[in-house]
Design an enzyme around this catalytic site. Structure first.
Site, PDB file in Angstrom:
ATOM      1  N   HIS A 136       0.840  -1.202   0.000  1.00 52.08           N
ATOM      2  CA  HIS A 136       0.000   0.000   0.000  1.00 52.08           C
ATOM      3  C   HIS A 136       0.876   1.254   0.000  1.00 52.08           C
ATOM      4  O   HIS A 136       0.645   2.180  -0.780  1.00 52.08           O
ATOM      5  CB  HIS A 136      -0.928  -0.038   1.228  1.00 52.08           C
ATOM      6  CG  HIS A 136      -1.774   1.182   1.414  1.00 52.08           C
ATOM      7  ND1 HIS A 136      -3.151   1.153   1.401  1.00 52.08           N
ATOM      8  CD2 HIS A 136      -1.443   2.482   1.638  1.00 52.08           C
ATOM      9  CE1 HIS A 136      -3.612   2.379   1.591  1.00 52.08           C
ATOM     10  NE2 HIS A 136      -2.597   3.201   1.746  1.00 52.08           N
ATOM     11  N   GLU A 137       1.887   1.271   0.871  1.00 51.52           N
ATOM     12  CA  GLU A 137       2.739   2.462   0.987  1.00 51.52           C
ATOM     13  C   GLU A 137       3.578   2.670  -0.273  1.00 51.52           C
ATOM     14  O   GLU A 137       3.743   3.800  -0.740  1.00 51.52           O
ATOM     15  CB  GLU A 137       3.636   2.366   2.220  1.00 51.52           C
ATOM     16  CG  GLU A 137       2.897   2.305   3.546  1.00 51.52           C
ATOM     17  CD  GLU A 137       1.839   3.380   3.713  1.00 51.52           C
ATOM     18  OE1 GLU A 137       1.999   4.486   3.149  1.00 51.52           O
ATOM     19  OE2 GLU A 137       0.836   3.107   4.387  1.00 51.52           O
ATOM     20  N   HIS A 140       1.967   4.411  -3.121  1.00 50.04           N
ATOM     21  CA  HIS A 140       1.942   5.877  -3.047  1.00 50.04           C
ATOM     22  C   HIS A 140       3.112   6.497  -3.810  1.00 50.04           C
ATOM     23  O   HIS A 140       3.010   7.623  -4.306  1.00 50.04           O
ATOM     24  CB  HIS A 140       2.004   6.338  -1.586  1.00 50.04           C
ATOM     25  CG  HIS A 140       0.686   6.316  -0.876  1.00 50.04           C
ATOM     26  ND1 HIS A 140      -0.385   7.089  -1.258  1.00 50.04           N
ATOM     27  CD2 HIS A 140       0.272   5.634   0.223  1.00 50.04           C
ATOM     28  CE1 HIS A 140      -1.406   6.877  -0.436  1.00 50.04           C
ATOM     29  NE2 HIS A 140      -1.040   5.987   0.478  1.00 50.04           N
TER      30      HIS A 140
HETATM   31 ZN    ZN Z   1      -2.344   5.361   1.892  1.00 54.65          ZN
END
Ligand code: ZN
Length: 181
Positions: A136-137, A140
């Site tokens: 998830h990170e 980004h």
């Molecule tokens: Zn996030």
């Protein structure tokens, strides 16, 4: 140290391809201060991960709890390699998409390579929730938000999710109760 402001979905910084960090810059005071601020902000907002673009810095830096119950670490120029065909479904949320939850299916077993803020290399295999958080990170850093990967029809307001999640989990084949940020 400082608490940084978290960008919300719609801010262009969340859609940029973040720039790699020159390893020679890791030991600079300015970079180390940024790392402190990123971790402090993550803890303040009660996240399990926070990527630099979320605090308006389009650089390839992430704070995350890579090992459960250990202090969060800074991952610099992280690279993820998927190691197996298995996937898991997790209810995800994001500090940059306030008040929402949605189900995301991701690889369950990954290799993570990154530089740490000491300049040392990290090379670990991750399974399960920690693997989900790191993916998830790292998304980004490529301008990708979890809402881009959502299982269709599962995006919902946090309040409704809390109300209905037990029923939804039975229907949706959920592997993890965790939430990533
Ligand atoms: Zn996030």
């Amino acid at each position: 140290m400082a608490i940084l402001r978290v960008a919300q979905m719609g801010h262009p910084v969340l859609r940029m391809i973040a720039d790699p960090i020159d390893p020679a810059a890791i030991r600079s005071k300015a970079f180390q201060t940024f790392c402190d601020d990123l971790i402090e902000t993550m803890i303040e907002v009660d996240g399990v991960g926070l990527a630099a673009p979320q605090v308006h810095e389009p650089i390839r830096v992430v704070a995350a709890e890579v090992v459960e119950d250990e202090d969060p670490v800074i991952l610099i120029n992280p690279v993820i390699t998927v190691l197996g065909p298995g996937t898991r479904r997790t209810w995800e949320g994001c500090l940059s998409v306030e008040g929402m939850r949605g189900l995301v299916e991701r690889p369950d077993h990954i290799r993570l390579q990154a530089l740490l803020r000491t300049g040392k290399e990290l090379d670990v295999e991750l399974h399960g929730f920690r693997a989900v958080v790191v993916q998830h990170e790292c998304d980004h850093l490529d301008g990708v938000l979890y809402v881009d990967r959502i299982v269709p029809k599962t995006l919902m307001f946090l309040r409704e999710w809390r109300r209905w999640k037990d029923e939804l989990d039975d229907q949706a084949d959920v592997d993890d109760e965790g939430e990533s940020e």
